[in-house]
Design a protein around this motif. Structure first.
Motif, PDB file in Angstrom:
ATOM      1  N   GLN A  29     -10.600  12.254 -10.597  1.00 41.78           N
ATOM      2  CA  GLN A  29     -11.637  13.242 -10.921  1.00 41.78           C
ATOM      3  C   GLN A  29     -13.021  12.758 -10.477  1.00 41.78           C
ATOM      4  OE1 GLN A  29     -10.674  16.209 -12.063  1.00 41.78           O
ATOM      5  NE2 GLN A  29      -8.602  15.387 -11.955  1.00 41.78           N
ATOM      6  N   LEU A  30     -13.038  11.858  -9.512  1.00 40.65           N
ATOM      7  CA  LEU A  30     -14.287  11.264  -9.049  1.00 40.65           C
ATOM      8  C   LEU A  30     -14.617  11.754  -7.645  1.00 40.65           C
ATOM      9  CD1 LEU A  30     -13.387   7.623 -10.122  1.00 40.65           C
ATOM     10  CD2 LEU A  30     -14.716   9.284 -11.431  1.00 40.65           C
TER      11      LEU A  30
ATOM     12  N   GLY B 227     -12.038  11.287  -3.889  1.00 45.48           N
ATOM     13  CA  GLY B 227     -11.144  11.993  -4.794  1.00 45.48           C
ATOM     14  C   GLY B 227      -9.736  11.435  -4.860  1.00 45.48           C
ATOM     15  N   LEU B 228      -9.499  10.259  -4.265  1.00 45.49           N
ATOM     16  CA  LEU B 228      -8.163   9.661  -4.282  1.00 45.49           C
ATOM     17  C   LEU B 228      -8.203   8.237  -4.829  1.00 45.49           C
ATOM     18  CD1 LEU B 228      -6.717  10.598  -0.758  1.00 45.49           C
ATOM     19  CD2 LEU B 228      -6.065  11.570  -2.959  1.00 45.49           C
ATOM     20  N   ASP B 229      -7.202   7.909  -5.614  1.00 41.82           N
ATOM     21  CA  ASP B 229      -6.942   6.526  -5.999  1.00 41.82           C
ATOM     22  C   ASP B 229      -5.741   6.076  -5.177  1.00 41.82           C
ATOM     23  OD1 ASP B 229      -8.964   6.426  -7.853  1.00 41.82           O
ATOM     24  OD2 ASP B 229      -7.668   6.776  -9.579  1.00 41.82           O
ATOM     25  N   VAL B 230      -5.840   4.904  -4.570  1.00 41.38           N
ATOM     26  CA  VAL B 230      -4.815   4.424  -3.639  1.00 41.38           C
ATOM     27  C   VAL B 230      -4.423   3.000  -3.998  1.00 41.38           C
ATOM     28  CG1 VAL B 230      -4.313   3.953  -1.213  1.00 41.38           C
ATOM     29  CG2 VAL B 230      -5.838   5.830  -1.792  1.00 41.38           C
ATOM     30  N   ILE B 231      -3.109   2.732  -3.955  1.00 41.82           N
ATOM     31  CA  ILE B 231      -2.610   1.368  -4.120  1.00 41.82           C
ATOM     32  C   ILE B 231      -1.776   1.032  -2.888  1.00 41.82           C
ATOM     33  CG2 ILE B 231      -1.101  -0.180  -5.429  1.00 41.82           C
ATOM     34  CD1 ILE B 231      -1.700   1.443  -7.908  1.00 41.82           C
ATOM     35  N   VAL B 232      -2.010  -0.151  -2.329  1.00 46.16           N
ATOM     36  CA  VAL B 232      -1.204  -0.660  -1.214  1.00 46.16           C
ATOM     37  C   VAL B 232      -0.371  -1.814  -1.746  1.00 46.16           C
ATOM     38  CG1 VAL B 232      -1.222  -1.666   1.092  1.00 46.16           C
ATOM     39  CG2 VAL B 232      -2.972   0.006   0.463  1.00 46.16           C
ATOM     40  N   LEU B 233       0.950  -1.719  -1.568  1.00 41.73           N
ATOM     41  CA  LEU B 233       1.885  -2.749  -2.028  1.00 41.73           C
ATOM     42  C   LEU B 233       2.540  -3.407  -0.827  1.00 41.73           C
ATOM     43  CD1 LEU B 233       2.426   0.007  -4.026  1.00 41.73           C
ATOM     44  CD2 LEU B 233       3.508  -1.828  -5.270  1.00 41.73           C
ATOM     45  N   SER B 234       2.675  -4.720  -0.893  1.00 40.27           N
ATOM     46  CA  SER B 234       3.325  -5.455   0.195  1.00 40.27           C
ATOM     47  C   SER B 234       4.833  -5.382   0.051  1.00 40.27           C
ATOM     48  CB  SER B 234       2.874  -6.918   0.191  1.00 40.27           C
ATOM     49  OG  SER B 234       3.289  -7.545  -0.999  1.00 40.27           O
ATOM     50  N   ARG B 235       5.503  -5.559   1.177  1.00 38.22           N
ATOM     51  CA  ARG B 235       6.959  -5.669   1.212  1.00 38.22           C
ATOM     52  C   ARG B 235       7.317  -6.880   2.066  1.00 38.22           C
ATOM     53  NH1 ARG B 235       8.840   0.606   2.230  1.00 38.22           N
ATOM     54  NH2 ARG B 235       8.805   1.238   0.053  1.00 38.22           N
TER      55      ARG B 235
END
Length: 140
Positions: free
Chosen positions: A51-52, A92-100
């Protein structure tokens, strides 16, 4: 002199604390419900609307996948830099990057190219979601 005034009006491309996901609850919201996903063999991107008016980035670069701290730091640096230069697109987006597993085998250029492609997938999905959620004009 004119060039100076132009640079002052440009939006800064910094990576301040407000652009980071810091709270466990913020991470958990994305893990629980991430409508926008982009999967790659060596990393995963999860995202959801916030909501930002800004985008926020979280990183989960596991020691299990990248044993050496220098490698973990390299990828975190590349992700942050990529996010920083495109931060206005993440509004307007929250993002998470996860390693593999296997991420350490990518060169900086290969990783940056793959990350750019996955960002585009996230942007496209978010754009489509916004279009679908907008109220449709009523016909007479």
């Amino acid at each position: 002199m004119n060039q100076l005034s132009d640079s002052r009006t440009a939006l800064p491309l910094t990576f301040s604390k407000s652009l980071r996901l810091l709270e466990a609850t913020d991470f958990q919201k994305i893990f629980d419900d991430a409508p926008f996903r982009a999967s790659h063999q060596h990393f995963l991107i999860l995202s959801r609307s916030n909501q930002l008016n800004i985008g926020r980035l979280g990183l989960v670069i596991a020691k299990k996948h990248l044993r050496l701290a220098v490698e973990r730091n390299r990828f975190k640096r590349l992700i942050r830099e990529s996010f920083r230069t495109r931060q206005h697109a993440f509004a307007g987006l929250d993002v998470i990057v996860l390693s593999r597993k296997g991420l350490e085998n990518l060169t900086n250029a290969e990783f940056s190219q793959q990350l750019d492609q996955q960002w585009q997938r996230i942007f496209k999905k978010a754009r489509q979601h916004r279009l679908r959620s907008q109220p449709q004009p009523q016909g007479e």
